[in-house]
Design an enzyme around this catalytic site. Structure first.
Site, PDB file in Angstrom:
ATOM      1  CG  PHE A  80     -60.203  31.939  36.499  1.00  0.00           C
ATOM      2  CD1 PHE A  80     -60.110  30.903  35.579  1.00  0.00           C
ATOM      3  CD2 PHE A  80     -61.417  32.136  37.163  1.00  0.00           C
ATOM      4  CE1 PHE A  80     -61.198  30.083  35.318  1.00  0.00           C
ATOM      5  CE2 PHE A  80     -62.513  31.326  36.912  1.00  0.00           C
ATOM      6  CZ  PHE A  80     -62.402  30.295  35.993  1.00  0.00           C
ATOM      7  CE  LYS A 139     -50.504  36.591  34.094  1.00  0.00           C
ATOM      8  NZ  LYS A 139     -50.580  35.711  35.244  1.00  0.00           N
ATOM      9  CG  ASP A 161     -48.656  37.559  42.256  1.00  0.00           C
ATOM     10  OD1 ASP A 161     -48.728  36.723  41.341  1.00  0.00           O
ATOM     11  OD2 ASP A 161     -49.573  38.357  42.535  1.00  0.00           O
ATOM     12  CE  LYS A 187     -53.861  40.135  36.987  1.00  0.00           C
ATOM     13  NZ  LYS A 187     -54.615  39.808  38.170  1.00  0.00           N
ATOM     14  N   PRO A 225     -42.394  32.181  39.844  1.00  0.00           N
ATOM     15  CG  PRO A 225     -42.174  29.917  39.345  1.00  0.00           C
ATOM     16  CD  PRO A 225     -41.989  30.908  40.455  1.00  0.00           C
ATOM     17  CG  ASP A 226     -47.506  34.442  35.519  1.00  0.00           C
ATOM     18  OD1 ASP A 226     -48.239  33.505  35.111  1.00  0.00           O
ATOM     19  OD2 ASP A 226     -47.945  35.581  35.786  1.00  0.00           O
ATOM     20  CB  ILE A 227     -48.032  28.522  36.418  1.00  0.00           C
ATOM     21  CG1 ILE A 227     -47.362  28.374  37.784  1.00  0.00           C
ATOM     22  CG2 ILE A 227     -48.251  27.163  35.760  1.00  0.00           C
ATOM     23  CD1 ILE A 227     -48.242  27.723  38.843  1.00  0.00           C
ATOM     24  CG  ASN A 248     -54.717  32.460  48.130  1.00  0.00           C
ATOM     25  OD1 ASN A 248     -55.693  31.741  47.930  1.00  0.00           O
ATOM     26  ND2 ASN A 248     -53.570  32.299  47.474  1.00  0.00           N
TER      27      ASN A 248
HETATM   28  O1  PMT Z   1     -61.033  28.620  44.828  1.00  0.00           O
HETATM   29  P1  PMT Z   1     -62.317  29.385  45.031  1.00  0.00           P
HETATM   30  O2  PMT Z   1     -62.607  29.685  46.468  1.00  0.00           O
HETATM   31  O3  PMT Z   1     -63.475  28.755  44.310  1.00  0.00           O
HETATM   32  O4  PMT Z   1     -62.088  30.840  44.353  1.00  0.00           O
HETATM   33  C1  PMT Z   1     -61.958  30.950  42.970  1.00  0.00           C
HETATM   34  C2  PMT Z   1     -60.927  32.011  42.538  1.00  0.00           C
HETATM   35  C3  PMT Z   1     -61.407  33.389  42.981  1.00  0.00           C
HETATM   36  C4  PMT Z   1     -59.544  31.732  43.167  1.00  0.00           C
HETATM   37  C5  PMT Z   1     -60.816  31.922  40.973  1.00  0.00           C
HETATM   38  O5  PMT Z   1     -62.084  32.178  40.427  1.00  0.00           O
HETATM   39  C6  PMT Z   1     -59.784  32.896  40.423  1.00  0.00           C
HETATM   40  O6  PMT Z   1     -60.065  34.045  40.135  1.00  0.00           O
HETATM   41  N1  PMT Z   1     -58.535  32.419  40.262  1.00  0.00           N
HETATM   42  C7  PMT Z   1     -57.377  33.224  39.832  1.00  0.00           C
HETATM   43  C8  PMT Z   1     -56.752  33.845  41.059  1.00  0.00           C
HETATM   44  C9  PMT Z   1     -55.529  34.654  40.746  1.00  0.00           C
HETATM   45  O7  PMT Z   1     -54.479  34.359  41.260  1.00  0.00           O
HETATM   46  O8  PMT Z   1     -55.665  35.593  39.860  1.00  0.00           O
HETATM   47  P2  PMT Z   1     -54.480  36.562  39.368  1.00  0.00           P
HETATM   48  O9  PMT Z   1     -55.190  37.686  38.752  1.00  0.00           O
HETATM   49  O10 PMT Z   1     -53.531  36.843  40.464  1.00  0.00           O
HETATM   50  O11 PMT Z   1     -53.717  35.693  38.283  1.00  0.00           O
HETATM   51  C10 PMT Z   1     -54.054  35.700  36.900  1.00  0.00           C
HETATM   52  C11 PMT Z   1     -53.883  34.324  36.312  1.00  0.00           C
HETATM   53  O12 PMT Z   1     -52.499  33.924  36.338  1.00  0.00           O
HETATM   54  C12 PMT Z   1     -54.627  33.225  37.018  1.00  0.00           C
HETATM   55  O13 PMT Z   1     -55.130  32.345  36.033  1.00  0.00           O
HETATM   56  C13 PMT Z   1     -53.578  32.541  37.873  1.00  0.00           C
HETATM   57  O14 PMT Z   1     -53.851  31.138  38.070  1.00  0.00           O
HETATM   58  C14 PMT Z   1     -52.331  32.718  37.015  1.00  0.00           C
HETATM   59  N2  PMT Z   1     -51.076  32.831  37.785  1.00  0.00           N
HETATM   60  C15 PMT Z   1     -50.865  33.895  38.609  1.00  0.00           C
HETATM   61  C16 PMT Z   1     -49.655  34.013  39.265  1.00  0.00           C
HETATM   62  C17 PMT Z   1     -48.649  33.025  39.055  1.00  0.00           C
HETATM   63  N3  PMT Z   1     -47.486  33.111  39.693  1.00  0.00           N
HETATM   64  N4  PMT Z   1     -48.891  31.990  38.245  1.00  0.00           N
HETATM   65  C18 PMT Z   1     -50.078  31.890  37.586  1.00  0.00           C
HETATM   66  O15 PMT Z   1     -50.280  30.917  36.834  1.00  0.00           O
END
Ligand code: PMT
Length: 391
Positions: free
Chosen positions: A321, A339, A277, A335, A303-305, A208
């Site tokens: 985030f 979580k 994901d 979320k 896995p979801d870390i 991504n």
């Molecule tokens: O890197 P940059 O270009 O500066 O951009 C920053 C960003 C947009 C990537 C950052 O600000 C951001 O939003 N990061 C989270 C991106 C994301 O994957 O969001 P999510 O809504 O899909 O996931 C929710 C949370 O679960 C996140 O904290 C993610 O790190 C965590 N996660 C998600 C999936 C997974 N399998 N494991 C996780 O730990």
């Protein structure tokens, strides 16, 4: 970092004086006001006029400057300063500092200061390695004077080794760290950042557009605030932040393993990485050949870390985030609940990914706290201040 810090930049005689010009530019851009003071020898390498144009202030060289109202530039110039940085600091100037000598404006100003002093040595490798120089620098450190560098590499004299002055960007990072209040001293923080890459075959993968900027900004700022920081980085072209234990893991499962390996004893976990994901069921051993009109790749859930860290028996303070393209606050709130996170940072993904700035809303038990659009470094400071308050 607080705004409007003020620095006296002392320049002594050495070819690295040219780097001081770039340093002034970077300091001003970072809202740090700079008063340049030069030794006579420094003016042989770069002109006071150049430094005046860049700093926007008169540059002082001699002791007997009548433009200073009370005629005491050695007292007046450092009175308002939050710190003095000597860059480049020549071997001769350091020897002088060490003995408390005061035979020109810059050395007198250093002796009369009541603010911290930092020095960035710049000299030929033999001069640096000379036992006299080494003794001098040891004594400087014992006198509570911060020594920044030197770096290693090619030198103006054609030799290679220790003695180069740090680059302007590196000195700026040290100055910013110096000026940051140490509100996270004693805290251990683990941060994920960047994009993951799930390989399909040996040369192709699913990834991504995350650049790592948001996560690296948090890691650098947390380290500047005194925390012990581990950064687990996915794909990113950024350089490792200063004073941060940076480890790399490109796939979601490799990132999961690295996080779990390091999570014990952490006080805070911040998941900033854009983790895939799904990953291909299998990675083809050879490059997939083009044959059929369409190709189906079967994916499995990663896995979801963050969720698994938050579910540990005694989890660290977990911050997530949420990167959303619609219904940002609503989905982020869902979320956070799913979580079980004390805090989630919601951002609109298309304007956040890859950009230098971001607009986020912090969501916790007390509601929504929207922050103004700002650079990712400033956003990082606000997020860490908020976390510190919540702790
Ligand atoms: O890197 P940059 O270009 O500066 O951009 C920053 C960003 C947009 C990537 C950052 O600000 C951001 O939003 N990061 C989270 C991106 C994301 O994957 O969001 P999510 O809504 O899909 O996931 C929710 C949370 O679960 C996140 O904290 C993610 O790190 C965590 N996660 C998600 C999936 C997974 N399998 N494991 C996780 O730990």
């Amino acid at each position: 970092m607080q705004k409007n810090k003020s620095l006296v930049l002392g320049i002594t005689g050495g070819i690295a004086a040219y780097k001081a010009a770039e340093l002034v530019r970077l300091l001003i851009k970072s809202n740090i006001s700079v008063q340049v003071v030069m030794t006579e020898s420094a003016t042989k390498f770069i002109t006071p006029m150049t430094m005046q144009a860049l700093s926007g202030k008169p540059v002082y060289v001699g002791m007997w400057d009548s433009t200073i109202d009370n005629g005491m530039p050695h007292i007046e110039l450092s009175r308002e300063a939050d710190a003095i940085l000597i860059a480049p600091a020549s071997a001769e100037f350091v020897a002088k500092l060490l003995h408390g000598r005061a035979d020109d404006l810059l050395s007198t100003l250093c002796l009369a200061r009541d603010c911290p002093l930092l020095v960035a040595p710049a000299m030929n490798k033999q001069m640096w390695e000379n036992p006299a120089t080494q003794r001098n620098f040891e004594q400087l450190k014992a006198d509570n004077i911060a020594v920044l560098g030197p770096g290693n590499g090619e030198q103006a004299c054609g030799e290679t080794g220790d003695g180069r002055m740090l680059e302007a960007e590196e000195l700026l990072a040290h100055i910013k760290a110096h000026f940051t209040p140490k509100i996270l001293t004693g805290k251990k923080i683990l941060i994920t950042a960047g994009a993951t890459l799930e390989m399909i075959d040996p040369v192709r993968g699913i990834t991504n557009l995350s650049s790592g900027k948001m996560g690296y900004a948090l890691a650098q700022t947390a380290a500047n605030m005194g925390a012990e920081v581990t950064l687990v980085s996915g794909v990113s072209h950024l350089s490792a932040p200063m004073n941060v234990n940076t480890q790399y893991a490109s796939s979601a499962s490799a990132m999961y393993a690295k996080v779990m390996e390091n999570i014990q004893s952490q006080d805070i976990f911040i998941g900033v990485a854009a983790v895939a994901d799904y990953a291909p069921n299998e990675i083809a051993n050879q490059k997939i050949k083009k044959s059929a009109d369409s190709l189906t790749i079967n994916l499995k859930r990663n896995p979801d870390i963050l969720a698994d860290v938050a579910n540990l028996p005694s989890p660290p303070f977990c911050v997530g985030f949420a990167a959303e393209s619609e219904n940002v606050i609503e989905y982020a709130t869902q979320k956070r609940t799913a979580k079980k996170l004390p805090l989630i940072v919601a951002n609109e993904v298309t304007s956040a990914m890859g950009n230098d700035d971001n607009q986020v809303t912090l969501i916790d038990d007390n509601g929504n706290h929207p922050l103004q659009r700002a650079s990712k470094l400033n956003i990082a400071t606000e997020i860490l201040n908020h976390i510190q308050r919540m702790l």
